[in-house]
Motif scaffolding. Sequence first.
Motif, PDB file in Angstrom:
ATOM      1  N   ARG A  63       0.888  -1.297   0.131  1.00 36.04           N
ATOM      2  CA  ARG A  63      -0.020  -0.020  -0.060  1.00 36.04           C
ATOM      3  C   ARG A  63       0.943   1.028   0.022  1.00 36.04           C
ATOM      4  O   ARG A  63       0.529   2.183  -0.736  1.00 36.04           O
ATOM      5  CB  ARG A  63      -0.851  -0.008   1.206  1.00 36.04           C
ATOM      6  N   HIS A  64       1.872   1.280   0.968  1.00 32.10           N
ATOM      7  CA  HIS A  64       2.787   2.371   0.988  1.00 32.10           C
ATOM      8  C   HIS A  64       3.523   2.676  -0.360  1.00 32.10           C
ATOM      9  O   HIS A  64       3.432   3.906  -0.748  1.00 32.10           O
ATOM     10  CB  HIS A  64       4.121   2.110   2.204  1.00 32.10           C
ATOM     11  N   LEU A  65       3.791   1.538  -1.167  1.00 32.45           N
ATOM     12  CA  LEU A  65       4.343   1.962  -2.391  1.00 32.45           C
ATOM     13  C   LEU A  65       3.417   2.416  -3.556  1.00 32.45           C
ATOM     14  O   LEU A  65       3.579   3.367  -4.174  1.00 32.45           O
ATOM     15  CB  LEU A  65       5.071   0.654  -2.952  1.00 32.45           C
ATOM     16  N   TYR A  66       2.433   1.540  -3.689  1.00 31.50           N
ATOM     17  CA  TYR A  66       1.409   1.685  -4.989  1.00 31.50           C
ATOM     18  C   TYR A  66       0.394   2.607  -4.555  1.00 31.50           C
ATOM     19  O   TYR A  66      -0.055   3.115  -5.458  1.00 31.50           O
ATOM     20  CB  TYR A  66       1.099   0.270  -5.436  1.00 31.50           C
ATOM     21  N   VAL A  67      -0.008   2.878  -3.274  1.00 35.69           N
ATOM     22  CA  VAL A  67      -1.069   3.985  -3.119  1.00 35.69           C
ATOM     23  C   VAL A  67      -0.331   5.398  -2.784  1.00 35.69           C
ATOM     24  O   VAL A  67      -0.604   6.235  -3.420  1.00 35.69           O
ATOM     25  CB  VAL A  67      -1.846   3.400  -2.395  1.00 35.69           C
ATOM     26  N   ASP A  68       0.710   5.286  -1.744  1.00 33.78           N
ATOM     27  CA  ASP A  68       1.033   6.421  -1.131  1.00 33.78           C
ATOM     28  C   ASP A  68       2.145   7.040  -1.938  1.00 33.78           C
ATOM     29  O   ASP A  68       2.261   8.485  -2.255  1.00 33.78           O
ATOM     30  CB  ASP A  68       1.582   6.341   0.142  1.00 33.78           C
ATOM     31  N   GLN A  69       3.020   6.179  -2.456  1.00 34.40           N
ATOM     32  CA  GLN A  69       4.210   6.834  -3.139  1.00 34.40           C
ATOM     33  C   GLN A  69       3.822   7.014  -4.482  1.00 34.40           C
ATOM     34  O   GLN A  69       4.270   8.104  -5.155  1.00 34.40           O
ATOM     35  CB  GLN A  69       5.425   5.982  -3.053  1.00 34.40           C
ATOM     36  N   PRO A 126      -5.962   3.333  -5.908  1.00 34.20           N
ATOM     37  CA  PRO A 126      -6.581   4.491  -5.134  1.00 34.20           C
ATOM     38  C   PRO A 126      -6.485   4.020  -3.759  1.00 34.20           C
ATOM     39  O   PRO A 126      -6.067   3.135  -3.245  1.00 34.20           O
ATOM     40  CB  PRO A 126      -8.044   4.038  -5.709  1.00 34.20           C
ATOM     41  N   GLU A 127      -6.596   5.325  -2.984  1.00 32.11           N
ATOM     42  CA  GLU A 127      -6.623   5.181  -1.599  1.00 32.11           C
ATOM     43  C   GLU A 127      -7.817   4.443  -1.033  1.00 32.11           C
ATOM     44  O   GLU A 127      -7.389   3.728   0.117  1.00 32.11           O
ATOM     45  CB  GLU A 127      -6.780   6.840  -1.024  1.00 32.11           C
ATOM     46  N   ALA A 128      -8.922   4.440  -1.485  1.00 31.80           N
ATOM     47  CA  ALA A 128     -10.116   3.833  -1.036  1.00 31.80           C
ATOM     48  C   ALA A 128     -10.811   3.203  -2.217  1.00 31.80           C
ATOM     49  O   ALA A 128     -10.810   3.323  -3.396  1.00 31.80           O
ATOM     50  CB  ALA A 128     -11.054   4.746  -0.201  1.00 31.80           C
ATOM     51  N   MET A 139      -3.075  -4.021   2.758  1.00 33.16           N
ATOM     52  CA  MET A 139      -3.339  -3.182   1.613  1.00 33.16           C
ATOM     53  C   MET A 139      -4.442  -2.283   1.553  1.00 33.16           C
ATOM     54  O   MET A 139      -4.515  -1.286   1.228  1.00 33.16           O
ATOM     55  CB  MET A 139      -3.120  -3.968   0.122  1.00 33.16           C
ATOM     56  N   TYR A 140      -5.584  -2.999   1.909  1.00 34.47           N
ATOM     57  CA  TYR A 140      -7.069  -2.196   1.934  1.00 34.47           C
ATOM     58  C   TYR A 140      -7.707  -2.647   3.390  1.00 34.47           C
ATOM     59  O   TYR A 140      -8.533  -3.489   3.172  1.00 34.47           O
ATOM     60  CB  TYR A 140      -7.789  -2.428   0.574  1.00 34.47           C
ATOM     61  N   PRO A 141      -7.294  -1.902   4.294  1.00 33.88           N
ATOM     62  CA  PRO A 141      -7.799  -2.236   5.585  1.00 33.88           C
ATOM     63  C   PRO A 141      -9.136  -1.491   5.603  1.00 33.88           C
ATOM     64  O   PRO A 141      -9.647  -1.054   4.713  1.00 33.88           O
ATOM     65  CB  PRO A 141      -6.967  -1.285   6.608  1.00 33.88           C
ATOM     66  N   ALA A 142     -10.183  -2.151   6.591  1.00 35.81           N
ATOM     67  CA  ALA A 142     -11.525  -1.745   6.696  1.00 35.81           C
ATOM     68  C   ALA A 142     -11.957  -0.443   6.199  1.00 35.81           C
ATOM     69  O   ALA A 142     -12.638  -0.173   5.575  1.00 35.81           O
ATOM     70  CB  ALA A 142     -12.207  -2.537   7.934  1.00 35.81           C
ATOM     71  N   ALA A 143     -11.075   0.505   6.830  1.00 36.81           N
ATOM     72  CA  ALA A 143     -11.358   1.692   6.724  1.00 36.81           C
ATOM     73  C   ALA A 143     -11.149   2.482   5.322  1.00 36.81           C
ATOM     74  O   ALA A 143     -11.821   3.557   5.281  1.00 36.81           O
ATOM     75  CB  ALA A 143     -10.448   2.587   7.776  1.00 36.81           C
TER      76      ALA A 143
END
Length: 519
Positions: free
Chosen positions: A128-134, A139-141, A169-173
């Motif tokens: 998640r940090h690599l493909y979403v945040d960086q 997508p974030e959600a 990678m995609y927690p509940a929130a």
Amino acid sequence: MASFEPRAPYTAEELTRLYPEGLQLQLVQVLLRHGERTPVSSRFQKAGLSPFWPYCAAAKRLSSVTMTHADASGWDQLEWKRHLETFTDDDEPVVASGPQGQVHGICIPGELTDKGRASTLALGQRLRHLYVDQLRFMPEAIKDASILYLRTTPVPRALESMQQTFWGMYPAATRAADFPVPMILTRAPADETLFLNDGNCRRFAQLSRAFATRAASRWNESKEMDYLNSLLAKWMPDGAERVAVDSAPRLSGIMDTISSTQSHGPGTRLPKEFYDPRAREIIDRIAVEEWYAGFQESTEYRMLGIGGLLGDMVSRMVGSVEGNSYDGSAEVADDSRALDPTRPKIRFGLSGCHDTTLAATLTSLGAFEGERWPPFTSHIAMEMFRQADHHPRADAIPPSPAKQGWWPSLAEGLLGWAGRGSKSSTAARPIARRPMTELDESEQARLQGYFVRIRYNDRPMVVPGCRASGKHFEGDESFCTLTAFKEIVDKFTPKNWRQACMSNVDEPLFPVQVEPAGV
């Protein structure tokens, strides 16, 4: 190294180098080895190792799908917890207990442990940090899992590891409140190509036994094996006093227990001799040769062992390029969207698998030279990029499903394509698994301007056949052109895996000369 020790996240400078501006990420397919687990067999009780390990808290919070109405109109979840039962020497049933007398959270052989769940959850967080945040690629959600290709072998630890990675990678929130149940693909064991399926492929079983026997003849009487015996022979079970490639337990089985014990608590450790650095290096080197030399030396071995999986992965890349259902979107779609030509295209794949899957993949591509046995929670990220300034010719792309009318869309949904693989299909039919040698000029043009890069445990790997000029992105040999990569994989992609598994059973077991991998 039994457990994978992740590096720090890529720095901004590293990201610029690893993901150059001239390339746009289009598809990522991740193969992930399951996390830490208990040994698959109980070994070395003679050395004081408990056969039952208390590292599976999931056993206290299990659930099963339960029918509540006989007409199948009602379903619910039955929550339950597990005690593991065994029996004494006089066959009296007793509850199994751990090394300190624990009876709760006792693992079964080969079960994903709490540490394995934590490490695969952390893998998902890193992805998640690599493909979403960086990279801002994913997508974030997400409102559903339609852009995800989720697959696993039938082995529970592989499924659970993939689920943990997905959750990381995609927690509940980050999922919508009405997030639909995600689709996860599995296969019957007889059809499985996400692990080395010697149990359902007769010819592959022949070949794997032959290479294992060769390794035994090379190493059983060697100085290296003598060194192992000087340390470990006293702990071998009665009747198998000498350590050997083909001893009972096999050398690879000894490695399995060493790795599992090293990854967990002090209550389930072996004597210090098992962790001798030189012994670990020798065991690893011999086990890698026994299990993976065939992938390095034999095209037939590659085809039967891992060719089906890599053929599928390349087919999904080609489907992503062409914008059709060969990208895997039809397989993971609900019934209501399986025939919908506007359904989202796959962007990210997670496949829960095994150490042998990863090593066989890399070895078959010529990218495992000098590597050690894949640690728990290792992963391969197979990334496909489009050159930023690449604009495919209009006549090079077949009509998209949305423009083909009702019948081709229906046929593609039900059969993958009308007459999938049929020689009578039109020139505009999808490329899918058809080899490069069978494609005409216009079909080959569809694949121009795309590149494939493999990262193994966050390290870019180089495929030997992509080093030549014109076969990689200028300035970086780790970016194969899609055409070069497909040409390499085509050479060991089976046309009919089941038939090939029953063929050549009376033929020689080794090639006349080494058939190099990755070229």
